[in-house]
Design a protein around this motif. Sequence first.
Motif, PDB file in Angstrom:
ATOM      1  N   ARG A 125      33.812  46.399  47.637  1.00  0.00           N
ATOM      2  CA  ARG A 125      34.107  45.549  48.786  1.00  0.00           C
ATOM      3  C   ARG A 125      34.099  44.073  48.381  1.00  0.00           C
ATOM      4  NH1 ARG A 125      36.763  44.544  53.321  1.00  0.00           N
ATOM      5  NH2 ARG A 125      35.580  43.298  54.813  1.00  0.00           N
ATOM      6  N   ALA A 126      33.336  43.725  47.362  1.00  0.00           N
ATOM      7  CA  ALA A 126      33.286  42.341  46.901  1.00  0.00           C
ATOM      8  C   ALA A 126      34.652  41.867  46.432  1.00  0.00           C
ATOM      9  CB  ALA A 126      32.262  42.205  45.771  1.00  0.00           C
ATOM     10  N   LEU A 127      35.428  42.764  45.827  1.00  0.00           N
ATOM     11  CA  LEU A 127      36.766  42.410  45.352  1.00  0.00           C
ATOM     12  C   LEU A 127      37.681  42.074  46.519  1.00  0.00           C
ATOM     13  CD1 LEU A 127      38.616  42.170  42.878  1.00  0.00           C
ATOM     14  CD2 LEU A 127      39.158  44.592  43.156  1.00  0.00           C
ATOM     15  N   VAL A 128      37.589  42.853  47.602  1.00  0.00           N
ATOM     16  CA  VAL A 128      38.407  42.599  48.788  1.00  0.00           C
ATOM     17  C   VAL A 128      38.056  41.248  49.401  1.00  0.00           C
ATOM     18  CG1 VAL A 128      38.959  43.413  51.121  1.00  0.00           C
ATOM     19  CG2 VAL A 128      38.654  45.052  49.250  1.00  0.00           C
ATOM     20  N   LEU A 129      36.769  40.988  49.537  1.00  0.00           N
ATOM     21  CA  LEU A 129      36.321  39.717  50.112  1.00  0.00           C
ATOM     22  C   LEU A 129      36.713  38.540  49.233  1.00  0.00           C
ATOM     23  CD1 LEU A 129      32.765  40.818  51.305  1.00  0.00           C
ATOM     24  CD2 LEU A 129      34.810  40.471  52.718  1.00  0.00           C
ATOM     25  N   MET A 130      36.629  38.714  47.918  1.00  0.00           N
ATOM     26  CA  MET A 130      37.035  37.662  46.995  1.00  0.00           C
ATOM     27  C   MET A 130      38.508  37.322  47.184  1.00  0.00           C
ATOM     28  SD  MET A 130      37.002  37.617  42.797  1.00  0.00           S
ATOM     29  CE  MET A 130      38.305  38.849  42.664  1.00  0.00           C
ATOM     30  N   ASN A 131      39.343  38.344  47.304  1.00  0.00           N
ATOM     31  CA  ASN A 131      40.777  38.114  47.480  1.00  0.00           C
ATOM     32  C   ASN A 131      41.064  37.369  48.777  1.00  0.00           C
ATOM     33  OD1 ASN A 131      41.456  39.358  45.074  1.00  0.00           O
ATOM     34  ND2 ASN A 131      41.822  41.359  46.007  1.00  0.00           N
ATOM     35  N   GLU A 132      40.339  37.690  49.849  1.00  0.00           N
ATOM     36  CA  GLU A 132      40.552  37.023  51.134  1.00  0.00           C
ATOM     37  C   GLU A 132      40.169  35.544  51.050  1.00  0.00           C
ATOM     38  OE1 GLU A 132      38.276  39.310  53.867  1.00  0.00           O
ATOM     39  OE2 GLU A 132      39.706  40.980  53.936  1.00  0.00           O
ATOM     40  N   GLU A 133      39.020  35.262  50.452  1.00  0.00           N
ATOM     41  CA  GLU A 133      38.578  33.873  50.315  1.00  0.00           C
ATOM     42  C   GLU A 133      39.501  33.096  49.383  1.00  0.00           C
ATOM     43  OE1 GLU A 133      36.076  32.232  51.795  1.00  0.00           O
ATOM     44  OE2 GLU A 133      35.707  33.989  53.050  1.00  0.00           O
ATOM     45  N   ALA A 134      39.944  33.744  48.324  1.00  0.00           N
ATOM     46  CA  ALA A 134      40.837  33.081  47.369  1.00  0.00           C
ATOM     47  C   ALA A 134      42.174  32.754  48.013  1.00  0.00           C
ATOM     48  CB  ALA A 134      41.038  33.980  46.153  1.00  0.00           C
ATOM     49  N   ALA A 135      42.679  33.639  48.862  1.00  0.00           N
ATOM     50  CA  ALA A 135      43.955  33.388  49.542  1.00  0.00           C
ATOM     51  C   ALA A 135      43.845  32.156  50.426  1.00  0.00           C
ATOM     52  CB  ALA A 135      44.359  34.616  50.365  1.00  0.00           C
ATOM     53  N   ARG A 136      42.708  31.975  51.078  1.00  0.00           N
ATOM     54  CA  ARG A 136      42.514  30.780  51.894  1.00  0.00           C
ATOM     55  C   ARG A 136      42.516  29.522  51.025  1.00  0.00           C
ATOM     56  NH1 ARG A 136      39.547  34.156  55.568  1.00  0.00           N
ATOM     57  NH2 ARG A 136      37.671  34.151  54.290  1.00  0.00           N
ATOM     58  N   LEU A 144      41.905  27.235  41.731  1.00  0.00           N
ATOM     59  CA  LEU A 144      40.863  28.260  41.795  1.00  0.00           C
ATOM     60  C   LEU A 144      40.475  28.688  40.380  1.00  0.00           C
ATOM     61  CD1 LEU A 144      39.181  30.074  43.665  1.00  0.00           C
ATOM     62  CD2 LEU A 144      41.050  31.725  43.576  1.00  0.00           C
ATOM     63  N   ILE A 145      39.238  28.401  39.986  1.00  0.00           N
ATOM     64  CA  ILE A 145      38.776  28.629  38.615  1.00  0.00           C
ATOM     65  C   ILE A 145      38.012  29.949  38.549  1.00  0.00           C
ATOM     66  CG2 ILE A 145      37.437  27.702  36.698  1.00  0.00           C
ATOM     67  CD1 ILE A 145      37.676  24.936  38.110  1.00  0.00           C
ATOM     68  N   ILE A 146      38.419  30.793  37.606  1.00  0.00           N
ATOM     69  CA  ILE A 146      37.748  32.076  37.396  1.00  0.00           C
ATOM     70  C   ILE A 146      37.515  32.277  35.907  1.00  0.00           C
ATOM     71  CG2 ILE A 146      39.953  33.336  37.321  1.00  0.00           C
ATOM     72  CD1 ILE A 146      38.510  35.718  38.622  1.00  0.00           C
ATOM     73  N   PHE A 147      36.383  32.875  35.576  1.00  0.00           N
ATOM     74  CA  PHE A 147      36.098  33.282  34.203  1.00  0.00           C
ATOM     75  C   PHE A 147      36.304  34.794  34.139  1.00  0.00           C
ATOM     76  CE2 PHE A 147      33.266  29.503  34.704  1.00  0.00           C
ATOM     77  CZ  PHE A 147      33.981  28.675  33.857  1.00  0.00           C
ATOM     78  N   HIS A 167      43.892  41.729  39.739  1.00  0.00           N
ATOM     79  CA  HIS A 167      43.986  41.955  41.181  1.00  0.00           C
ATOM     80  C   HIS A 167      44.207  40.627  41.911  1.00  0.00           C
ATOM     81  CE1 HIS A 167      43.042  46.226  41.406  1.00  0.00           C
ATOM     82  NE2 HIS A 167      42.035  46.048  40.563  1.00  0.00           N
ATOM     83  N   LEU A 168      43.468  39.607  41.488  1.00  0.00           N
ATOM     84  CA  LEU A 168      43.556  38.301  42.129  1.00  0.00           C
ATOM     85  C   LEU A 168      44.940  37.682  41.922  1.00  0.00           C
ATOM     86  CD1 LEU A 168      41.701  36.488  43.758  1.00  0.00           C
ATOM     87  CD2 LEU A 168      40.967  35.420  41.617  1.00  0.00           C
ATOM     88  N   TYR A 169      45.429  37.745  40.695  1.00  0.00           N
ATOM     89  CA  TYR A 169      46.758  37.223  40.386  1.00  0.00           C
ATOM     90  C   TYR A 169      47.822  37.922  41.237  1.00  0.00           C
ATOM     91  CZ  TYR A 169      51.128  37.089  37.631  1.00  0.00           C
ATOM     92  OH  TYR A 169      52.435  36.987  37.226  1.00  0.00           O
TER      93      TYR A 169
END
Length: 252
Positions: A125-136, A144-147, A167-169
């Motif tokens: 579920r963390a991946l889904v939430l990350m994608n939603e926040e990143a889209a905003r 948006l910086i990711i390691f 997934h994020l890309y």
Amino acid sequence: MLLVRSLLFNLAFYLMTAAIMIAGLPTLASRRGVLWTARTWARATLVLLRAICGIRVEFRGLAHIPPGGVLVAAKHQSALETIALVAVLDNFAYILKRELLWLPLFGWFLSRSEMVAIDRSKGSRALVLMNEEAARAMRDGRRLIIFPEGTRRPAGAAPAYKFGVAHLYDRLGVPCLPVALNTGLFWPRNRLARHPGTAIIEFLPPIPPGLPRAAFFQEVQDRIEAASDALLPPGFPRPAPQGAARGPATAG
């Protein structure tokens, strides 16, 4: 002398950080103000590093940074790049662990700057939430910086990328800016010593949106690892890559 200079830097760094956070409390009124405070702190840290430890940070490829929202995928060897990237990327946001928001004072600045905080206890579920926040964040035109490896790894260590970056890309549909570096040679993880020299942070040509996830995942690894290896001294060990790991990647 190396140890003495490293201790002096740590003392100066923490005192300076505390002073800037206290002086910067009024900037908590706005995200823009907090980002300004963060860039001031990052640039002051780089000045301290050079003056006390003899570490100069050289940024290469700044012309490759595209305008507007972009996913910045950086190699992670040291705490140094988490600071240095702030000095050159405007309107930035980090993907980071939610626990960092709970830190006294420092966490206030993270919360007000609207970083993308991930609760790892939520599993997939963390991946889904990350994608939603990143889209905003992308809608606001942020960097948006990711390691992609999720945690610091020693210079020359075999890579261990997590598929969350792919997934994020795929979800964001924006260019990805790969970042190579050799900071672990000068500010090693979990060590006190700060070794003098020139740390290089290199922005590579962006990867355009639209690649299949698997193709992008391989491409971003290949670019970052090849360029980071090229920044290591001749003869430095370069182990073969490991398989990909699953899950979101955060600042760590």
